[in-house]
Design a protein around this motif. Structure first.
Motif, PDB file in Angstrom:
ATOM      1  N   MET A  36      46.131  35.210  42.049  1.00  0.00           N
ATOM      2  CA  MET A  36      44.704  35.660  41.999  1.00  0.00           C
ATOM      3  C   MET A  36      43.892  34.551  42.816  1.00  0.00           C
ATOM      4  N   TYR A  37      44.152  33.348  42.853  1.00  0.00           N
ATOM      5  CA  TYR A  37      43.395  32.336  43.611  1.00  0.00           C
ATOM      6  C   TYR A  37      43.256  33.073  45.066  1.00  0.00           C
ATOM      7  N   THR A  40      40.895  36.099  45.077  1.00  0.00           N
ATOM      8  CA  THR A  40      39.699  35.982  44.973  1.00  0.00           C
ATOM      9  C   THR A  40      39.142  35.206  46.372  1.00  0.00           C
ATOM     10  N   ILE A  44      36.481  37.909  47.665  1.00  0.00           N
ATOM     11  CA  ILE A  44      34.927  37.630  47.206  1.00  0.00           C
ATOM     12  C   ILE A  44      34.313  36.938  48.139  1.00  0.00           C
ATOM     13  N   CYS A  49      28.299  35.615  45.598  1.00  0.00           N
ATOM     14  CA  CYS A  49      28.416  34.598  44.651  1.00  0.00           C
ATOM     15  C   CYS A  49      26.837  34.057  44.218  1.00  0.00           C
ATOM     16  N   MET A 107      39.756  32.808  36.080  1.00  0.00           N
ATOM     17  CA  MET A 107      39.821  33.718  37.103  1.00  0.00           C
ATOM     18  C   MET A 107      38.930  34.905  36.447  1.00  0.00           C
ATOM     19  N   LEU A 108      39.008  35.378  35.337  1.00  0.00           N
ATOM     20  CA  LEU A 108      38.007  36.189  34.658  1.00  0.00           C
ATOM     21  C   LEU A 108      36.619  36.229  34.983  1.00  0.00           C
ATOM     22  N   TYR A 110      35.564  33.889  37.365  1.00  0.00           N
ATOM     23  CA  TYR A 110      35.426  34.072  38.907  1.00  0.00           C
ATOM     24  C   TYR A 110      35.035  35.598  39.377  1.00  0.00           C
ATOM     25  N   ILE A 111      35.864  36.520  38.831  1.00  0.00           N
ATOM     26  CA  ILE A 111      36.019  37.855  39.059  1.00  0.00           C
ATOM     27  C   ILE A 111      34.770  38.515  38.524  1.00  0.00           C
ATOM     28  N   LEU A 112      34.285  38.327  37.192  1.00  0.00           N
ATOM     29  CA  LEU A 112      33.156  38.985  36.847  1.00  0.00           C
ATOM     30  C   LEU A 112      31.831  38.601  37.051  1.00  0.00           C
ATOM     31  N   PRO A 114      31.046  35.943  39.981  1.00  0.00           N
ATOM     32  CA  PRO A 114      31.430  35.180  40.990  1.00  0.00           C
ATOM     33  C   PRO A 114      30.377  33.861  41.328  1.00  0.00           C
ATOM     34  N   GLY A 145      34.241  30.190  43.686  1.00  0.00           N
ATOM     35  CA  GLY A 145      35.016  30.007  42.492  1.00  0.00           C
ATOM     36  C   GLY A 145      35.199  28.735  41.752  1.00  0.00           C
TER      37      GLY A 145
END
Length: 227
Positions: A36-37, A40, A44, A49, A107-108, A110-112, A114, A145
């Protein structure tokens, strides 16, 4: 010399699901995190961001000496997991579950939502070996992130689990706690994080503490109530 509670010389991948070695399955959480790192980081962009900043960030001076605890954090995480894997499996489970919960939650976030930070100095106030290392660190540890800070979240979790370790001396517990505090401070002094990233990590840690160590707190509370 303290004897390990499990003889890992008998470990085979075919035994990974056995009661003796099943705790090692929790390490697969790191596979998820690194996957995931990198995703992202690649998918992203900085433009998408939201910058994280507060006035206190501008009052904190850059100090390259804090690179030492910042990098030492990696040894702290690996060393703590290794120690508990050798000498206290329940504590290993607690720490690794704590880490997994913080990883997934972060991680959620960072994704939802940024985030990034624009706090890094364009020119270092000094030129020395440590600033050269920080410049290199900036090249692969990007400024995206960032909220919440996993450096801070892991450190709080490690300190929490070590305080639950019955065999550790009080001096060791305070020493690890002090180092964890220095790690949290290092994130803002080498301009890797905003102060807000630390405070955002606190509710994440509270969630992880409840999931990873809830049974420990429950037993402690019930025992105290009975006595």
């Amino acid at each position: 010399m303290k004897k390990p509670v499990i003889d890992y010389r008998n470990f085979r991948f075919s035994k990974l699901k056995s009661p003796e070695f099943s705790h090692l399955l929790l390490l697969l959480g790191w596979v998820f995190y690194f996957a995931m790192y990198f995703l992202t980081e690649k998918l992203i962009s900085v433009d998408s961001c939201t910058p994280v900043w507060c006035p206190l960030d501008d009052q904190i001076p850059f100090c390259e000496w804090f690179l030492i605890p910042y990098v030492g954090w990696y040894l702290l995480v690996a060393g703590s997991l290794l120690y508990f894997a050798l000498y206290d499996i329940p504590q290993f489970r607690r720490l690794q579950i704590f880490i997994i919960v913080t990883q997934v939650t972060a991680m959620l976030c960072y994704i939802l939502f940024p985030t990034c930070q624009n706090l890094r100095p364009e020119i270092f106030p000094r030129e020395n070996f440590l600033t050269d290392c920080i410049s290199f660190l900036y090249t692969f540890d990007t400024n995206t992130g960032v909220c919440p800070s996993l450096h801070c979240a892991y450190s709080i979790g490690i300190a929490s689990v070590w305080w639950k370790q019955p065999d550790a001396s009080r001096r060791s517990k305070w020493g690890i706690t002090l180092f964890c505090a220095l790690v949290c401070l290092s994130t803002v002094f080498i301009k890797q994080h905003s102060v807000l990233d630390f405070f955002a990590a606190l509710p994440v840690c509270l969630l992880a503490e409840g999931i990873a160590c809830g049974s420990w707190w429950k037993q402690r509370y019930i025992h105290k109530k009975k006595t």
